[in-house]
Design a protein around this motif. Sequence first.
Motif, PDB file in Angstrom:
ATOM      1  N   ALA A  76      53.457  46.961  55.741  1.00 21.56           N
ATOM      2  CA  ALA A  76      53.661  45.686  55.053  1.00 21.56           C
ATOM      3  C   ALA A  76      54.212  45.942  53.653  1.00 21.56           C
ATOM      4  O   ALA A  76      54.140  47.059  53.129  1.00 21.56           O
ATOM      5  N   HIS A  77      54.752  44.891  53.041  1.00 23.79           N
ATOM      6  CA  HIS A  77      55.490  45.058  51.786  1.00 23.79           C
ATOM      7  C   HIS A  77      54.758  44.497  50.565  1.00 23.79           C
ATOM      8  O   HIS A  77      55.327  44.470  49.475  1.00 23.79           O
ATOM      9  N   ALA A  78      53.516  44.019  50.746  1.00 27.00           N
ATOM     10  CA  ALA A  78      52.747  43.521  49.600  1.00 27.00           C
ATOM     11  C   ALA A  78      51.286  43.941  49.760  1.00 27.00           C
ATOM     12  O   ALA A  78      50.359  43.155  49.551  1.00 27.00           O
ATOM     13  N   VAL A  79      51.085  45.192  50.140  1.00 27.06           N
ATOM     14  CA  VAL A  79      49.742  45.709  50.421  1.00 27.06           C
ATOM     15  C   VAL A  79      48.845  45.555  49.185  1.00 27.06           C
ATOM     16  O   VAL A  79      49.224  45.931  48.079  1.00 27.06           O
ATOM     17  N   GLY A  80      47.671  44.955  49.396  1.00 30.61           N
ATOM     18  CA  GLY A  80      46.708  44.809  48.315  1.00 30.61           C
ATOM     19  C   GLY A  80      46.944  43.628  47.394  1.00 30.61           C
ATOM     20  O   GLY A  80      46.167  43.395  46.467  1.00 30.61           O
ATOM     21  N   PHE A  81      48.005  42.861  47.636  1.00 30.27           N
ATOM     22  CA  PHE A  81      48.359  41.776  46.714  1.00 30.27           C
ATOM     23  C   PHE A  81      47.611  40.486  47.030  1.00 30.27           C
ATOM     24  O   PHE A  81      46.928  39.927  46.187  1.00 30.27           O
ATOM     25  N   TRP A  82      47.734  40.007  48.262  1.00 28.23           N
ATOM     26  CA  TRP A  82      47.174  38.706  48.632  1.00 28.23           C
ATOM     27  C   TRP A  82      45.699  38.840  49.030  1.00 28.23           C
ATOM     28  O   TRP A  82      45.342  39.743  49.779  1.00 28.23           O
ATOM     29  N   ASP A  83      44.852  37.931  48.565  1.00 27.83           N
ATOM     30  CA  ASP A  83      43.458  37.937  49.022  1.00 27.83           C
ATOM     31  C   ASP A  83      42.864  36.525  48.989  1.00 27.83           C
ATOM     32  O   ASP A  83      43.451  35.592  48.450  1.00 27.83           O
ATOM     33  N   TYR A  84      41.709  36.400  49.600  1.00 25.76           N
ATOM     34  CA  TYR A  84      41.044  35.102  49.735  1.00 25.76           C
ATOM     35  C   TYR A  84      40.718  34.488  48.379  1.00 25.76           C
ATOM     36  O   TYR A  84      40.920  33.291  48.159  1.00 25.76           O
ATOM     37  N   HIS A  85      40.203  35.302  47.470  1.00 26.93           N
ATOM     38  CA  HIS A  85      39.762  34.744  46.188  1.00 26.93           C
ATOM     39  C   HIS A  85      40.922  34.237  45.353  1.00 26.93           C
ATOM     40  O   HIS A  85      40.785  33.249  44.627  1.00 26.93           O
ATOM     41  N   SER A  86      42.078  34.875  45.463  1.00 27.31           N
ATOM     42  CA  SER A  86      43.265  34.357  44.777  1.00 27.31           C
ATOM     43  C   SER A  86      43.629  32.986  45.332  1.00 27.31           C
ATOM     44  O   SER A  86      43.974  32.064  44.577  1.00 27.31           O
ATOM     45  N   PHE A  87      43.536  32.844  46.642  1.00 26.75           N
ATOM     46  CA  PHE A  87      43.846  31.557  47.260  1.00 26.75           C
ATOM     47  C   PHE A  87      42.852  30.483  46.847  1.00 26.75           C
ATOM     48  O   PHE A  87      43.229  29.382  46.428  1.00 26.75           O
ATOM     49  N   ILE A  88      41.560  30.780  46.940  1.00 24.59           N
ATOM     50  CA  ILE A  88      40.557  29.757  46.686  1.00 24.59           C
ATOM     51  C   ILE A  88      40.545  29.367  45.206  1.00 24.59           C
ATOM     52  O   ILE A  88      40.299  28.217  44.842  1.00 24.59           O
ATOM     53  N   THR A  89      40.861  30.317  44.324  1.00 28.89           N
ATOM     54  CA  THR A  89      40.949  30.011  42.897  1.00 28.89           C
ATOM     55  C   THR A  89      42.138  29.099  42.613  1.00 28.89           C
ATOM     56  O   THR A  89      42.040  28.144  41.834  1.00 28.89           O
ATOM     57  N   ALA A  90      43.267  29.372  43.260  1.00 28.41           N
ATOM     58  CA  ALA A  90      44.441  28.509  43.106  1.00 28.41           C
ATOM     59  C   ALA A  90      44.166  27.112  43.664  1.00 28.41           C
ATOM     60  O   ALA A  90      44.510  26.101  43.048  1.00 28.41           O
ATOM     61  N   ALA A  91      43.522  27.066  44.834  1.00 29.07           N
ATOM     62  CA  ALA A  91      43.251  25.787  45.498  1.00 29.07           C
ATOM     63  C   ALA A  91      42.305  24.912  44.686  1.00 29.07           C
ATOM     64  O   ALA A  91      42.361  23.673  44.772  1.00 29.07           O
ATOM     65  N   ALA A  92      41.436  25.529  43.884  1.00 32.66           N
ATOM     66  CA  ALA A  92      40.452  24.774  43.104  1.00 32.66           C
ATOM     67  C   ALA A  92      41.119  23.744  42.188  1.00 32.66           C
ATOM     68  O   ALA A  92      40.550  22.678  41.938  1.00 32.66           O
ATOM     69  N   GLN A  93      42.295  24.037  41.697  1.00 33.53           N
ATOM     70  CA  GLN A  93      42.986  23.098  40.808  1.00 33.53           C
ATOM     71  C   GLN A  93      43.455  21.849  41.538  1.00 33.53           C
ATOM     72  O   GLN A  93      43.665  20.797  40.928  1.00 33.53           O
ATOM     73  N   TYR A  94      43.645  21.956  42.848  1.00 30.20           N
ATOM     74  CA  TYR A  94      44.249  20.863  43.606  1.00 30.20           C
ATOM     75  C   TYR A  94      43.266  20.158  44.544  1.00 30.20           C
ATOM     76  O   TYR A  94      43.586  19.098  45.076  1.00 30.20           O
ATOM     77  N   GLU A 201      55.306  37.595  41.478  1.00 28.67           N
ATOM     78  CA  GLU A 201      55.053  38.772  42.309  1.00 28.67           C
ATOM     79  C   GLU A 201      54.004  39.685  41.684  1.00 28.67           C
ATOM     80  O   GLU A 201      53.654  40.708  42.251  1.00 28.67           O
ATOM     81  N   ASN A 202      53.504  39.306  40.517  1.00 29.25           N
ATOM     82  CA  ASN A 202      52.483  40.107  39.830  1.00 29.25           C
ATOM     83  C   ASN A 202      51.101  39.490  39.885  1.00 29.25           C
ATOM     84  O   ASN A 202      50.111  40.166  39.567  1.00 29.25           O
ATOM     85  N   ASN A 203      50.988  38.211  40.258  1.00 32.52           N
ATOM     86  CA  ASN A 203      49.699  37.527  40.238  1.00 32.52           C
ATOM     87  C   ASN A 203      49.585  36.627  41.460  1.00 32.52           C
ATOM     88  O   ASN A 203      50.291  35.622  41.574  1.00 32.52           O
ATOM     89  N   ALA A 204      48.706  36.981  42.381  1.00 33.45           N
ATOM     90  CA  ALA A 204      48.601  36.249  43.652  1.00 33.45           C
ATOM     91  C   ALA A 204      48.071  34.836  43.455  1.00 33.45           C
ATOM     92  O   ALA A 204      48.483  33.907  44.158  1.00 33.45           O
ATOM     93  N   THR A 205      47.169  34.639  42.491  1.00 31.29           N
ATOM     94  CA  THR A 205      46.654  33.293  42.239  1.00 31.29           C
ATOM     95  C   THR A 205      47.780  32.373  41.790  1.00 31.29           C
ATOM     96  O   THR A 205      47.911  31.242  42.265  1.00 31.29           O
ATOM     97  N   LEU A 206      48.601  32.856  40.889  1.00 29.78           N
ATOM     98  CA  LEU A 206      49.739  32.061  40.427  1.00 29.78           C
ATOM     99  C   LEU A 206      50.714  31.785  41.572  1.00 29.78           C
ATOM    100  O   LEU A 206      51.257  30.677  41.695  1.00 29.78           O
ATOM    101  N   ALA A 207      50.943  32.778  42.426  1.00 30.62           N
ATOM    102  CA  ALA A 207      51.842  32.599  43.562  1.00 30.62           C
ATOM    103  C   ALA A 207      51.320  31.514  44.514  1.00 30.62           C
ATOM    104  O   ALA A 207      52.085  30.681  45.005  1.00 30.62           O
TER     105      ALA A 207
END
Length: 315
Positions: A76-94, A201-207
């Motif tokens: 894969a081309h983004a190993v270690g980048f994406w994770d659950y907590h980045s998603f749930i933290t981003a989703a909290a705003q919406y 591409e440097n911050n999964a939560t922002l992405a």
Amino acid sequence: MEPKWLLLLTMATLMSVGSAQESVKPLVKIVKGKKLCDKGWECKGWSHYCCNQTISDYFQTYQFENLFAKRNTPVAHAVGFWDYHSFITAAAQYQPHGFGTTGGKLMSMKELAAFLGHVGSKTSCGYGVATGGPLAWGLCYNKEMSPSKLYCDDYYKYTYPCTPGVSYHGRGALPIYWNYNYGETGKALKVDLLNHPEYLENNATLAFQAAIWRWMTPVKKNQPSAHDVFVGNWKPSKNDTLAKRLPGFGTTMNVLYGDQVCGQGDVDSMNNIISHYLYYLDLMGVGREEAGPHEMLTCEEQKPFTVSPSSATSS
């Protein structure tokens, strides 16, 4: 020195790590006869949506891992980048605005599968005989690997001027292309993406934040958002009905991609997005039978909301 927004995102992620799996009892108040709730970090700000189940109540780490099972494999081309907590933290705003919190649990889970179906399709490196099948490879990328151009459109030189030497190729969970899309998204998120598109591409939560913002926000005035189309907030006009645009998953593709995917018949680019959505419904325990009839799933005969110039926005 790290930008202030990055420090805040990091702090929010750390705060959410310990609490994402625990259901929070909401604070409740009645305002003008309406029940409003606040659930702390995940659904904050006195919203009627926060009285419903929040995303971490029905979608947990193991489910995220099931959906994106191959994202951290060595090829894969983004190993270690994406994770659950980045998603749930981003989703909290919406979530206070209805993302994953509209209607009952079934509708909320379906919306999450729909949004992530788009994300998985647009970030996949899966193919027919890939290990685990072609649908197990979502979040394989966080950026376009070999951009063919800088994606700078001088038409927007007064509103979103290109930064010299900067490339506006695809980045993120719903990849953003072109200077004007980076500029508009950055303005909404209060992050300088026009000068620093690499932040995505440097911050999964922002992405994830950028992708959820796009899902929740109309692309143009007088058009619905993908969120409103999916959860039933949008009521089609007579013109929409004549254009065969119906509430449901199919029209989310029309909102996000216009004629790049829709109104072209039974094409692979459309079917790949639908396949990810159905696959995720199954994995989340909802079941693809809840996706509705074929005409709600597809946009093959829909008249596109937007017709792209040769310099199409994003896909």
